[in-house]
Enzyme design. Structure first.
Site, PDB file in Angstrom:
ATOM      1  N   TYR A 141       0.832  -1.212   0.000  1.00 10.53           N
ATOM      2  CA  TYR A 141       0.000   0.000   0.000  1.00 10.53           C
ATOM      3  C   TYR A 141       0.865   1.261   0.000  1.00 10.53           C
ATOM      4  O   TYR A 141       0.461   2.288  -0.542  1.00 10.53           O
ATOM      5  CB  TYR A 141      -0.881   0.044   1.253  1.00 10.53           C
ATOM      6  N   LYS A 186       3.077 -15.299   3.459  1.00 12.78           N
ATOM      7  CA  LYS A 186       3.300 -16.074   2.225  1.00 12.78           C
ATOM      8  C   LYS A 186       4.801 -16.348   2.165  1.00 12.78           C
ATOM      9  O   LYS A 186       5.505 -15.975   1.217  1.00 12.78           O
ATOM     10  CB  LYS A 186       2.787 -15.267   1.014  1.00 12.78           C
ATOM     11  N   ASP A 219      -2.987 -18.268   1.523  1.00 11.66           N
ATOM     12  CA  ASP A 219      -3.956 -19.041   0.717  1.00 11.66           C
ATOM     13  C   ASP A 219      -4.655 -20.091   1.579  1.00 11.66           C
ATOM     14  O   ASP A 219      -5.877 -20.266   1.526  1.00 11.66           O
ATOM     15  CB  ASP A 219      -3.295 -19.649  -0.533  1.00 11.66           C
ATOM     16  N   ASP A 243      -6.410  -6.943   4.536  1.00  8.71           N
ATOM     17  CA  ASP A 243      -7.528  -6.326   3.812  1.00  8.71           C
ATOM     18  C   ASP A 243      -8.421  -7.415   3.218  1.00  8.71           C
ATOM     19  O   ASP A 243      -9.641  -7.408   3.380  1.00  8.71           O
ATOM     20  CB  ASP A 243      -6.966  -5.425   2.700  1.00  8.71           C
ATOM     21  N   ASP A 247     -12.488  -8.984   4.591  1.00 14.89           N
ATOM     22  CA  ASP A 247     -13.722  -9.005   3.786  1.00 14.89           C
ATOM     23  C   ASP A 247     -14.291 -10.420   3.790  1.00 14.89           C
ATOM     24  O   ASP A 247     -15.501 -10.628   3.921  1.00 14.89           O
ATOM     25  CB  ASP A 247     -13.447  -8.584   2.330  1.00 14.89           C
TER      26      ASP A 247
HETATM   27  C1  IPM Z   1     -10.425  -1.196   3.972  1.00 15.78           C
HETATM   28  C2  IPM Z   1     -10.604  -0.659   2.579  1.00 15.78           C
HETATM   29  C3  IPM Z   1      -9.429   0.246   2.219  1.00 15.78           C
HETATM   30  C4  IPM Z   1      -8.163  -0.593   2.267  1.00 15.78           C
HETATM   31  C5  IPM Z   1      -9.562   0.992   0.893  1.00 15.78           C
HETATM   32  C6  IPM Z   1     -10.830   1.822   0.828  1.00 15.78           C
HETATM   33  C7  IPM Z   1      -8.367   1.843   0.602  1.00 15.78           C
HETATM   34  O1  IPM Z   1     -10.751  -1.700   1.676  1.00 15.78           O
HETATM   35  O2  IPM Z   1     -10.328  -0.380   4.919  1.00 15.78           O
HETATM   36  O3  IPM Z   1     -10.394  -2.409   4.149  1.00 15.78           O
HETATM   37  O4  IPM Z   1      -7.821  -1.261   1.271  1.00 15.78           O
HETATM   38  O5  IPM Z   1      -7.513  -0.590   3.302  1.00 15.78           O
HETATM   39 MG    MG Z   2     -10.911  -3.597   2.594  1.00 16.28          MG
END
Ligand code: IPM
Ligand code: MG
Length: 353
Positions: A141, A186, A219, A243, A247
Site C-alpha cells: 500500500y 506467504k 492461501d 484487507d 472481507d
Molecule cells: C479497507 C478498505 C481500504 C483498504 C480501501 C478503501 C483503501 O478496503 O479499509 O479495508 O484497502 O484498506
Molecule cells: Mg478492505
C-alpha cells in the site's frame, strides 16, 4: 471526560451511516455526562470536489489534534478514473499514515441471531470469535509505485521495526483473549513474509511465552477461515493480506455492514471506521446498515477514550436490536421487510434509553 472527535463522513453511504453513529454517540454523551466535541472534516471524493485534494491540510490538522477520528467511507465511480491525478482512497491512506495508526483491529465474532444471514452452515459459525490484527501503514500500500503504459510496480517492503510493533500489539491482545496467535504470511514465496516469520519466531516466545504461535500461509488461511473459523483467536498479518482476509471473514457475521474497525497508534489515539466501503450502488437510499459504524464508535469509546462501560453498553444495544429483529436489507430475515438506515439508528437509540 472531555474529548475532541473529528467526524469524516466521506463518500457514498459514509454520511448516512455516520449520521446514525453520531446520534448514538450523542445519546451516550447525554447518558454518561461525558463531553464530546465533534468537528466535521472533509476527506475522499467529497474533499476532492471541494478542495482538489483527498486529504486537505485543514483535515490533517484537525485529525492530528483530536483524541479520535471517525470515518464513514471513501470512494465512488465519480472519482474512479484509473488515470485521475488524485483518488479518494489515497486520502484515507494519507490519513492512516499521518496518524501513524499502524495497528488495525478488526473483531469478527458471530452471533446466533445472524447465523441465517451468513452463507456458512450454522454449525461452522458456533463460537467464532476472531480478532484480526492487520498491519495498516506498510507493505505494498505504501511502497514505491510506478506505472508506464507497459509496466507497473507496487513495492512491498517491511522493516523489523514495523513487524515487531504489530506483533507486540497482537501478543498483548492475545494475552487478554484465548492465548493463540495465527501469523498469516506467504513465506513460501515472499521475502517480506520470511522476515515476518523469523521475527515472529523470535519475538512471540521471548516476550509472550504463554502464547501459542502458529504460522499459516495466506492461501491456506482463506480456506481454513471457512472450514474451521472457530479455531482462530488472534490473526496477525500484513496490510494487503489483512484487507482481503477481513472481507472474507465478514461473511461469517452475515454482512460487511456489521463489522467495525479500530486503527491505533503508539499513543492509542485512533481512527475508527466500519470495514465496508462507500457502496455507491446503495448510496443515498437510506438502506445501508449503520451497525458497523456504531460498533466502530464503541471501539473508539474503549480504546481511545478508555470508556469500557459505555463501549459495552453500545455493543450490547446494537446486538439486542438485531436480535429483536431490527434488520437492514443486508441482514434481513426471510419474509420480513427490511428497515432503513435511520430506523435501525432509531432502534439503537431507543435501546440505549
Ligand atoms: C479497507 C478498505 C481500504 C483498504 C480501501 C478503501 C483503501 O478496503 O479499509 O479495508 O484497502 O484498506
Ligand atoms: Mg478492505
Amino acid at each position: 471526560m472531555k474529548a475532541l472527535i473529528t467526524i469524516l463522513a466521506g463518500d457514498g453511504i459514509g454520511p448516512e451511516v455516520m449520521r446514525e453513529g453520531v446520534r448514538a454517540l450523542k445519546r451516550i454523551a447525554r447518558l454518561s455526562g461525558h463531553e464530546f466535541e465533534l468537528c466535521d472534516g472533509l476527506i475522499g471524493g467529497a474533499a476532492i470536489d471541494a478542495t482538489g485534494e483527498a486529504f486537505p491540510d485543514d483535515t490533517r490538522s484537525l485529525c492530528k489534534k483530536s483524541h479520535a477520528v471517525l470515518l464513514g467511507a471513501v470512494g465512488g465511480p465519480k472519482w474512479s478514473d484509473p488515470n485521475a491525478a488524485v483518488r479518494p482512497e489515497q486520502g484515507l491512506l494519507d490519513l492512516r499514515s499521518a496518524l501513524d495508526v499502524y495497528a488495525n483491529l478488526r473483531p469478527v465474532a458471530t452471533h446466533p441471531a445472524l447465523y441465517d444471514a451468513s452463507p456458512l452452515k450454522p454449525e461452522k459459525l458456533r463460537d467464532v470469535d476472531i480478532l484480526v490484527v492487520r498491519e495498516l501503514t506498510g507493505g505494498a500500500y505504501f511502497g514505491e509505485k510506478e506505472r508506464t503504459p507497459d509496466s507497473a510496480k507496487d513495492v512491498c517492503s517491511y522493516t523489523r521495526h514495523e513487524i515487531e510493533r504489530i506483533l507486540r500489539i497482537a501478543g498483548q491482545l492475545a494475552g487478554k483473549r484465548r492465548g493463540k496467535i495465527t501469523s498469516v504470511d506467504k513465506a513460501n514465496v515472499m521475502e517480506t513474509s520470511r522476515l515476518w516469520r523469523n521475527i515472529a519466531d523470535e519475538l512471540i516466545p521471548a516476550e509472550f511465552p504463554d502464547l501459542e504461535l502458529e504460522h499459516m500461509f495466506i492461501d491456506a488461511a482463506t480456506m481454513h477461515l471457512l472450514s474451521r473459523p472457530a479455531s482462530f483467536d488472534v490473526i496477525v498479518t500484513e496490510n494487503m493480506f489483512g484487507d482481503i482476509l477481513t472481507d472474507e471473514a465478514s461473511m461469517l457475521c452475515g454482512s460487511m455492514g456489521m463489522l467495525p474497525s479500530a486503527s491505533l497508534n503508539q499513543d492509542r489515539r485512533g481512527l475508527y471506521e466500519p470495514i465496508h466501503g462507500s457502496a455507491p450502488d446503495i448510496a443515498g437510499k437510506n438502506i445501508a446498515n449503520p451497525c458497523g459504524m456504531v460498533l466502530s464508535i464503541a471501539l473508539m469509546l474503549r480504546y481511545s477514550l478508555g470508556l469500557e462501560d459505555e463501549a459495552v453498553l453500545l455493543e450490547k444495544t446494537v446486538y439486542a436490536a438485531v436480535e429483536a429483529g431490527h434488520r437492514t436489507a443486508d441482514v434481513s430475515l426471510p419474509g420480513v421487510a427490511p428497515i432503513s438506515t435511520q430506523v435501525m439508528g432509531d432502534a439503537i437509540i431507543a435501546g440505549l434509553g
